[in-house]
Enzyme design. Structure first.
Site, short mmCIF file in Angstrom:
data_model
loop_
_atom_site.label_atom_id
_atom_site.label_comp_id
_atom_site.label_asym_id
_atom_site.label_seq_id
_atom_site.Cartn_x
_atom_site.Cartn_y
_atom_site.Cartn_z
N TYR A 86 17.31 -8.51 -42.22
CA TYR A 86 16.12 -8.50 -41.37
C TYR A 86 15.18 -9.60 -41.84
O TYR A 86 14.77 -9.63 -43.02
CB TYR A 86 15.39 -7.16 -41.43
CG TYR A 86 14.04 -7.21 -40.76
CD1 TYR A 86 13.96 -7.33 -39.37
CD2 TYR A 86 12.86 -7.21 -41.49
CE1 TYR A 86 12.72 -7.43 -38.73
CE2 TYR A 86 11.63 -7.31 -40.86
CZ TYR A 86 11.57 -7.42 -39.48
OH TYR A 86 10.35 -7.52 -38.85
N SER A 143 22.48 -11.44 -52.19
CA SER A 143 22.65 -10.24 -51.37
C SER A 143 21.78 -9.10 -51.86
O SER A 143 21.47 -8.97 -53.05
CB SER A 143 24.12 -9.81 -51.39
OG SER A 143 24.94 -10.81 -50.84
N THR A 152 2.15 -0.46 9.48
CA THR A 152 2.09 -1.85 9.04
C THR A 152 1.03 -2.67 9.77
O THR A 152 0.39 -3.55 9.18
CB THR A 152 3.47 -2.51 9.22
OG1 THR A 152 3.92 -2.30 10.57
CG2 THR A 152 4.48 -1.92 8.25
N ALA A 192 0.80 -1.22 0.00
CA ALA A 192 0.00 0.00 0.00
C ALA A 192 0.84 1.27 0.00
O ALA A 192 0.29 2.37 -0.15
CB ALA A 192 -0.94 0.00 1.22
N ARG A 248 9.88 7.62 -2.96
CA ARG A 248 11.31 7.71 -3.27
C ARG A 248 11.63 7.19 -4.67
O ARG A 248 12.69 7.50 -5.22
CB ARG A 248 12.12 6.93 -2.22
CG ARG A 248 12.13 7.60 -0.85
CD ARG A 248 12.72 6.70 0.21
NE ARG A 248 14.09 6.31 -0.09
CZ ARG A 248 14.77 5.38 0.59
NH1 ARG A 248 14.16 4.73 1.60
NH2 ARG A 248 16.00 5.08 0.27
N ALA A 282 23.69 -11.34 -47.59
CA ALA A 282 23.83 -10.07 -46.87
C ALA A 282 22.90 -9.02 -47.44
O ALA A 282 22.73 -8.90 -48.65
CB ALA A 282 25.27 -9.59 -46.96
N TYR A 293 5.51 -5.71 -43.77
CA TYR A 293 4.52 -4.79 -43.21
C TYR A 293 4.18 -3.73 -44.25
O TYR A 293 5.07 -3.11 -44.84
CB TYR A 293 5.10 -4.14 -41.96
CG TYR A 293 4.18 -3.20 -41.21
CD1 TYR A 293 2.89 -3.60 -40.85
CD2 TYR A 293 4.61 -1.93 -40.84
CE1 TYR A 293 2.06 -2.74 -40.15
CE2 TYR A 293 3.78 -1.07 -40.13
CZ TYR A 293 2.51 -1.48 -39.80
OH TYR A 293 1.68 -0.62 -39.10
N ASN A 348 20.18 -20.38 -47.50
CA ASN A 348 21.20 -19.36 -47.26
C ASN A 348 20.61 -17.99 -47.60
O ASN A 348 20.14 -17.76 -48.72
CB ASN A 348 22.43 -19.62 -48.13
CG ASN A 348 23.55 -18.62 -47.85
OD1 ASN A 348 24.38 -18.84 -46.99
ND2 ASN A 348 23.56 -17.52 -48.57
#
Length: 450
Positions: free
Chosen positions: A349, A388, A79, A11, A16, A363, A370, A360
């Site tokens: 990504y 790549s 308390t 409670a 702080r 790069a 999206y 594979n």
């Protein structure tokens, strides 16, 4: 064993912390401190769990999601007064009661069990207090023990100099029979320096009645309270140090242990190698013989044996790597499932993607998953080769053993064994660059003369 109830005090306003988030919901190892405590309580299968709340009640209701009853303490008078607010929720309960604190998150289940067992010992103590000996007891209430029983409990501000010299301190945690708890609390007064109703006074009242009260001791770490950002950081560090040691004892190699950060539920197999500066978020399971190279961030991922991650890799939730898959430097995955031996070695990504065994990924490849409104799937077949700097525009399927030529932007499915090359025709103009440079140099020289 009798039935068990737990009363968790939460409670306090937590001023702080200087935070809009309730104090007991601040995380340690990616888990709210209250939830660490509740998990330890749940291991005892209590009949009732009551969380006493005040400020921030709505946040605790949402976090607990009906896993515990809530009792409101408003206003707050100490308390003892806080525990009294749980009386209605306990109702006719007549078993053992553990009194705990939401900002004291790391009390082990075994310690709670010891407290309950001591409460039910043949000498039938009225109250069992969990005590500890800090290096510096300043600020803690003292537990004065004589002949194996608690002679007196006293708060720091009310203690004599002789009592302040005692190191045995009160954690605030107690075990009491329900039938004893509230009759004792009803006799507590606020005749003290703070003008509050101290829970600890039930020990002194029970002593006056000729009852026995006893202390069970524990190490300071397990009863450390968290009231500020600095204490939160200290406990995070203490928890991490223990978890790192556990990982190494269980058969993982941490090259620079102090730079590895675990979440509360991180699972590690044997012979896992973790290089420096690796961070684990929640939901990570790592099988045996996995190598995690430096500066990687892993969350919500399931990594099978023999995989290699990083350096500088980011695995986001929903990532699944089958045996010996490889994620290399500056590769990010999200809801990506890589089959056995599949690899994405650099600058890639992979989001909302399924990659077949042995495929594979070259790069600079990205799955364009999206469109600003919805997410779409990319499926890459076994043994496929993605050249790549390719963009795979989902939804799209790349067939088994297919090849996507470097620099392609693929928006239609590619059949098994097919080569797909999606590039603009190259235009060649001999001498054009030389003429361009000559013209620009002359123009620049003319500008300087002006």
């Amino acid at each position: 064993m009798t039935d068990l109830a737990a009363i968790i005090l939460a409670a306090g306003k937590g001023t702080r912390m200087k935070s809009d988030l309730h104090k007991v919901l601040h995380p340690i190892a990616a888990r709210p401190m209250l939830m660490h405590l509740m998990a330890s309580v749940d291991a005892l299968n209590p009949t009732k769990k009551i969380v006493v709340v005040g400020s921030g009640k709505e946040q605790l209701e949402a976090a607990l999601a009906d896993t515990a009853e809530l009792a409101l303490q408003e206003p707050q008078f100490g308390t003892g007064h806080a525990v009294q607010q749980a009386q209605g929720a306990l109702g006719s309960f007549d078993g053992d009661v553990l009194i705990l604190y939401g900002d004291v998150p790391f009390v082990p289940t075994a310690t709670m069990q010891t407290m309950v067992e001591r409460l039910n010992a043949p000498d039938a103590p009225a109250v069992v207090v969990l005590a500890f000996e800090p290096e510096d007891p300043t600020g803690y209430g003292r537990v004065i023990v004589e002949d194996g029983r608690i002679f007196k409990m006293v708060e720091q501000k009310d203690a004599t100099e002789a009592e302040k010299a005692v190191k045995l301190s009160n954690s605030g945690l107690m075990a009491v029979k329900a039938r004893d708890l509230f009759p004792l609390l009803n006799r507590v007064t606020d005749d003290n320096a703070q003008k509050e109703y101290y829970l600890t006074d039930i020990v002194n009242i029970a002593n006056e009645d000729g009852r026995i009260c006893v202390a069970v001791t524990t190490e300071p770490y397990t009863v450390a309270g968290i009231n500020s950002r600095a204490q939160l950081a200290e406990m995070e560090q203490a928890w991490q140090q223990r978890r790192r040691m556990q990982a190494m004892n269980d058969g993982a190699t941490l090259i620079a242990p102090e730079t590895v950060w675990f979440a509360w539920d991180t699972q590690l197999g044997r012979d896992v190698l973790i290089e420096p500066n690796v961070f684990f978020g929640p939901g990570v399971r790592i099988a045996d013989n996995v190598k995690i190279r430096a500066n990687s961030h892993i969350e919500g991922a399931d990594i099978s044996s023999g995989c290699e991650i990083g350096p500088f890799a980011r695995l986001r939730p929903g990532t699944v790597l089958e045996e010996k898959a490889k994620i290399g430097n500056f590769v990010e995955t999200k809801k990506a499932h890589l089959g056995k031996g599949a690899k994405a070695n650099h600058l890639t990504y992979l989001g909302d993607a399924t990659i077949g065994a042995g495929a594979n990924i070259g790069a600079g490849t990205i799955t364009c998953n999206y469109d600003g409104y919805f997410k779409y799937q990319t499926v890459i077949g076994e043994g496929a080769f993605i050249g790549s700097n390719s963009a795979l525009i989902a939804p799209v399927k790349i067939g088994r053993d297919a090849i996507v030529a470097a620099g392609s932007a693929v928006s239609r499915d590619v059949a098994d064994g097919e080569l797909r090359m999606v590039r603009a025709e190259q235009l060649v103009k001999p001498g054009w660059a030389d003429r361009f440079h000559d013209a620009m140099r002359k123009k620049k020289a003319a500008d300087k003369k002006v």
